[in-house]
Design a protein around this motif. Structure first.
Motif, PDB file in Angstrom:
ATOM      1  N   ALA A  94       0.895  -1.242   0.320  1.00  0.00           N
ATOM      2  CA  ALA A  94       0.005  -0.046   0.024  1.00  0.00           C
ATOM      3  C   ALA A  94       0.977   1.167   0.108  1.00  0.00           C
ATOM      4  CB  ALA A  94      -0.945  -0.018   1.266  1.00  0.00           C
ATOM      5  N   SER A  95       2.113   1.155  -0.466  1.00  0.00           N
ATOM      6  CA  SER A  95       2.807   2.519  -0.561  1.00  0.00           C
ATOM      7  C   SER A  95       2.435   3.169  -2.009  1.00  0.00           C
ATOM      8  CB  SER A  95       4.460   2.030  -0.505  1.00  0.00           C
ATOM      9  OG  SER A  95       4.680   1.643   0.839  1.00  0.00           O
ATOM     10  N   SER A  96       2.576   4.379  -1.764  1.00  0.00           N
ATOM     11  CA  SER A  96       2.375   5.242  -3.009  1.00  0.00           C
ATOM     12  C   SER A  96       3.575   5.749  -3.629  1.00  0.00           C
ATOM     13  CB  SER A  96       1.338   6.417  -2.632  1.00  0.00           C
ATOM     14  OG  SER A  96       1.376   7.254  -3.811  1.00  0.00           O
ATOM     15  N   PHE A  97       3.906   5.530  -4.998  1.00  0.00           N
ATOM     16  CA  PHE A  97       4.793   6.243  -5.631  1.00  0.00           C
ATOM     17  C   PHE A  97       3.987   6.996  -6.633  1.00  0.00           C
ATOM     18  CE2 PHE A  97       6.745   2.073  -3.889  1.00  0.00           C
ATOM     19  CZ  PHE A  97       8.053   2.669  -3.902  1.00  0.00           C
ATOM     20  N   ALA A  98       2.886   7.489  -6.696  1.00  0.00           N
ATOM     21  CA  ALA A  98       2.060   8.360  -7.585  1.00  0.00           C
ATOM     22  C   ALA A  98       2.924   9.637  -8.031  1.00  0.00           C
ATOM     23  CB  ALA A  98       0.906   8.704  -6.827  1.00  0.00           C
ATOM     24  N   LYS A  99       2.857   9.859  -9.279  1.00  0.00           N
ATOM     25  CA  LYS A  99       3.505  11.183  -9.904  1.00  0.00           C
ATOM     26  C   LYS A  99       5.012  11.149  -9.525  1.00  0.00           C
ATOM     27  CE  LYS A  99      -0.476  12.824 -11.114  1.00  0.00           C
ATOM     28  NZ  LYS A  99      -0.763  12.994 -12.564  1.00  0.00           N
ATOM     29  N   CYS A 100       5.766  10.145  -9.309  1.00  0.00           N
ATOM     30  CA  CYS A 100       7.165  10.102  -9.136  1.00  0.00           C
ATOM     31  C   CYS A 100       7.764  10.036 -10.534  1.00  0.00           C
ATOM     32  CB  CYS A 100       7.510   9.004  -8.394  1.00  0.00           C
ATOM     33  SG  CYS A 100       7.027   8.960  -6.526  1.00  0.00           S
ATOM     34  N   PHE A 101       9.234  10.436 -10.454  1.00  0.00           N
ATOM     35  CA  PHE A 101      10.143  10.138 -11.486  1.00  0.00           C
ATOM     36  C   PHE A 101      11.124   8.995 -11.073  1.00  0.00           C
ATOM     37  CE2 PHE A 101      14.098  11.561 -14.071  1.00  0.00           C
ATOM     38  CZ  PHE A 101      13.531  10.620 -15.301  1.00  0.00           C
ATOM     39  N   MET A 102      11.237   7.824 -11.634  1.00  0.00           N
ATOM     40  CA  MET A 102      11.860   6.788 -11.262  1.00  0.00           C
ATOM     41  C   MET A 102      12.930   6.360 -12.217  1.00  0.00           C
ATOM     42  SD  MET A 102       8.846   4.722  -9.269  1.00  0.00           S
ATOM     43  CE  MET A 102       9.691   3.366  -8.572  1.00  0.00           C
ATOM     44  N   ARG A 103      14.079   6.094 -11.931  1.00  0.00           N
ATOM     45  CA  ARG A 103      14.999   5.659 -13.055  1.00  0.00           C
ATOM     46  C   ARG A 103      15.975   4.654 -12.460  1.00  0.00           C
ATOM     47  NH1 ARG A 103      18.279  10.378 -15.532  1.00  0.00           N
ATOM     48  NH2 ARG A 103      16.564  10.249 -17.266  1.00  0.00           N
ATOM     49  N   ASN A 104      16.358   3.388 -13.028  1.00  0.00           N
ATOM     50  CA  ASN A 104      17.164   2.375 -12.541  1.00  0.00           C
ATOM     51  C   ASN A 104      16.522   1.903 -11.184  1.00  0.00           C
ATOM     52  OD1 ASN A 104      18.793   2.573 -14.848  1.00  0.00           O
ATOM     53  ND2 ASN A 104      19.638   4.402 -14.124  1.00  0.00           N
ATOM     54  N   VAL A 105      15.580   1.427 -11.002  1.00  0.00           N
ATOM     55  CA  VAL A 105      14.931   0.845  -9.693  1.00  0.00           C
ATOM     56  C   VAL A 105      14.599  -0.455 -10.000  1.00  0.00           C
ATOM     57  CG1 VAL A 105      13.319   1.005  -8.147  1.00  0.00           C
ATOM     58  CG2 VAL A 105      13.861   3.275  -9.195  1.00  0.00           C
ATOM     59  N   GLN A 106      14.956  -1.346  -8.943  1.00  0.00           N
ATOM     60  CA  GLN A 106      14.702  -2.869  -9.110  1.00  0.00           C
ATOM     61  C   GLN A 106      14.061  -3.202  -7.776  1.00  0.00           C
ATOM     62  OE1 GLN A 106      17.446  -5.507 -10.891  1.00  0.00           O
ATOM     63  NE2 GLN A 106      17.193  -7.206  -9.467  1.00  0.00           N
ATOM     64  N   PHE A 107      12.877  -4.000  -7.671  1.00  0.00           N
ATOM     65  CA  PHE A 107      12.245  -4.536  -6.819  1.00  0.00           C
ATOM     66  C   PHE A 107      12.690  -6.174  -7.012  1.00  0.00           C
ATOM     67  CE2 PHE A 107      10.273  -0.708  -8.264  1.00  0.00           C
ATOM     68  CZ  PHE A 107       9.614  -0.139  -7.111  1.00  0.00           C
ATOM     69  N   SER A 108      13.135  -6.635  -5.974  1.00  0.00           N
ATOM     70  CA  SER A 108      13.466  -8.185  -6.119  1.00  0.00           C
ATOM     71  C   SER A 108      12.881  -8.800  -4.707  1.00  0.00           C
ATOM     72  CB  SER A 108      14.957  -8.081  -5.846  1.00  0.00           C
ATOM     73  OG  SER A 108      15.594  -7.506  -6.928  1.00  0.00           O
ATOM     74  N   ASN A 109      12.165  -9.758  -4.987  1.00  0.00           N
ATOM     75  CA  ASN A 109      11.192 -10.467  -4.114  1.00  0.00           C
ATOM     76  C   ASN A 109      10.570  -9.467  -3.043  1.00  0.00           C
ATOM     77  OD1 ASN A 109      10.322 -12.883  -2.843  1.00  0.00           O
ATOM     78  ND2 ASN A 109      12.291 -12.771  -1.383  1.00  0.00           N
ATOM     79  N   VAL A 110       9.874  -8.547  -3.380  1.00  0.00           N
ATOM     80  CA  VAL A 110       9.132  -7.560  -2.795  1.00  0.00           C
ATOM     81  C   VAL A 110       7.644  -7.862  -2.698  1.00  0.00           C
ATOM     82  CG1 VAL A 110       8.641  -5.248  -2.649  1.00  0.00           C
ATOM     83  CG2 VAL A 110      10.851  -6.033  -3.138  1.00  0.00           C
ATOM     84  N   PHE A 111       7.061  -7.801  -1.571  1.00  0.00           N
ATOM     85  CA  PHE A 111       5.621  -7.933  -1.232  1.00  0.00           C
ATOM     86  C   PHE A 111       5.097  -6.292  -1.636  1.00  0.00           C
ATOM     87  CE2 PHE A 111       1.652  -7.883   1.285  1.00  0.00           C
ATOM     88  CZ  PHE A 111       1.097  -9.096   0.638  1.00  0.00           C
ATOM     89  N   ALA A 112       4.473  -6.148  -2.592  1.00  0.00           N
ATOM     90  CA  ALA A 112       4.088  -4.837  -2.914  1.00  0.00           C
ATOM     91  C   ALA A 112       2.419  -4.811  -3.314  1.00  0.00           C
ATOM     92  CB  ALA A 112       5.098  -4.327  -3.882  1.00  0.00           C
ATOM     93  N   ARG A 113       1.650  -5.614  -2.704  1.00  0.00           N
ATOM     94  CA  ARG A 113       0.344  -5.304  -3.122  1.00  0.00           C
ATOM     95  C   ARG A 113      -0.024  -4.062  -2.907  1.00  0.00           C
ATOM     96  NH1 ARG A 113      -3.187 -10.942  -1.917  1.00  0.00           N
ATOM     97  NH2 ARG A 113      -2.115 -12.342  -3.060  1.00  0.00           N
ATOM     98  N   TYR A 114      -1.170  -3.563  -3.526  1.00  0.00           N
ATOM     99  CA  TYR A 114      -1.857  -2.488  -3.318  1.00  0.00           C
ATOM    100  C   TYR A 114      -0.910  -1.128  -3.545  1.00  0.00           C
ATOM    101  CZ  TYR A 114      -5.009  -5.681  -1.228  1.00  0.00           C
ATOM    102  OH  TYR A 114      -5.592  -7.114  -0.807  1.00  0.00           O
ATOM    103  N   VAL A 115       0.195  -1.350  -4.117  1.00  0.00           N
ATOM    104  CA  VAL A 115       1.107  -0.243  -4.502  1.00  0.00           C
ATOM    105  C   VAL A 115       0.525   0.743  -5.400  1.00  0.00           C
ATOM    106  CG1 VAL A 115       3.310   0.522  -5.678  1.00  0.00           C
ATOM    107  CG2 VAL A 115       3.329  -0.960  -3.808  1.00  0.00           C
ATOM    108  N   GLY A 116       0.563   2.086  -5.352  1.00  0.00           N
ATOM    109  CA  GLY A 116      -0.135   2.859  -6.206  1.00  0.00           C
ATOM    110  C   GLY A 116       1.202   3.750  -7.129  1.00  0.00           C
ATOM    111  N   MET A 117       1.203   3.472  -8.250  1.00  0.00           N
ATOM    112  CA  MET A 117       2.266   4.189  -9.130  1.00  0.00           C
ATOM    113  C   MET A 117       1.780   5.164 -10.285  1.00  0.00           C
ATOM    114  SD  MET A 117       5.502   1.968 -10.625  1.00  0.00           S
ATOM    115  CE  MET A 117       6.010   1.492  -8.819  1.00  0.00           C
TER     116      MET A 117
END
Length: 204
Positions: A94-117
């Motif tokens: 349930a973390s929010s990454f809305a309206k972000c600028f993201m470059r070179n980001v890796q998510f490895s074995n992450v529990f990320a349900r309900y994330v907002g991007m």
């Protein structure tokens, strides 16, 4: 893709640290991280099994940071810049990454349900063995986005052209979309059945 690189000079363990006092080239282990100022800049550190005692990272600048075994659930990264970040074995529910600028980001074995991007601009973003079920990737502007061996059930891609995206290694019963977003999407034959049913087709 460029992942965070660090020349670790010291390690700080089991302390309470303020974001404004973070030291570059430092590994923070089992620390409690607190915040005093609204404007946040975090760079060139490793967080391992740390606890973040705040939930607002709005308009932050985060560069060359490695998060390992951290619980970052419900954190608000709205309108932030994230560059060369690795989230490894973390919780981002349930973390929010809305309206972000993201470059070179890796998510490895992450529990990320309900994330907002929603509405973010992303380049070289890779999800590997993550659960992003019921997360929102609406109106996403992306270059080089990938999902490898992820669970993406009921993830929402409305308004995001998915041409070139490859979901053949992923698992899902449904993905939310409104129309032509799925043109050019790469999927397995058995996954195509889910799309056909969503579009009102009868599949025997």
């Amino acid at each position: 893709m460029k992942l965070p690189t660090h020349l670790i000079e010291k390690e700080i363990s089991d302390e309470i640290v303020n974001v404004s006092d973070l030291q570059p080239q430092t590994r923070y282990v089992r620390c409690k991280v607190v915040q005093e100022f609204d404007r946040l800049f975090i760079s060139d550190v490793i967080f391992e099994r740390c606890e973040f005692l705040f939930n607002d990272l709005e308009r932050a600048e985060i560069q060359n940071v490695h998060f390992r075994y951290c619980d970052l659930s419900n954190l608000n990264f709205f309108d932030s810049y994230l560059g060369s970040i690795h989230f490894e074995d973390c919780k981002l529910m349930a973390s929010s990454f809305a309206k972000c600028f993201m470059r070179n980001v890796q998510f490895s074995n992450v529990f990320a349900r309900y994330v907002g991007m929603m509405g973010s601009k992303v380049e070289d973003i890779h999800f590997m063995k993550c659960d992003v079920s019921e997360s929102s990737f609406q109106e996403l502007n992306f270059k080089r986005l990938s999902f490898h061996e992820c669970t993406i059930n009921k993830a929402n891609f409305s308004g995001t052209p998915m041409k070139g995206l490859d979901l053949r290694t992923c698992e899902f019963d449904a993905i939310l979309f409104t129309g032509k977003e799925v043109e050019g999407l790469k999927i397995r034959m058995d996954q195509a059945v889910h799309f056909a049913r969503q579009m009102g087709m009868l599949v025997d």
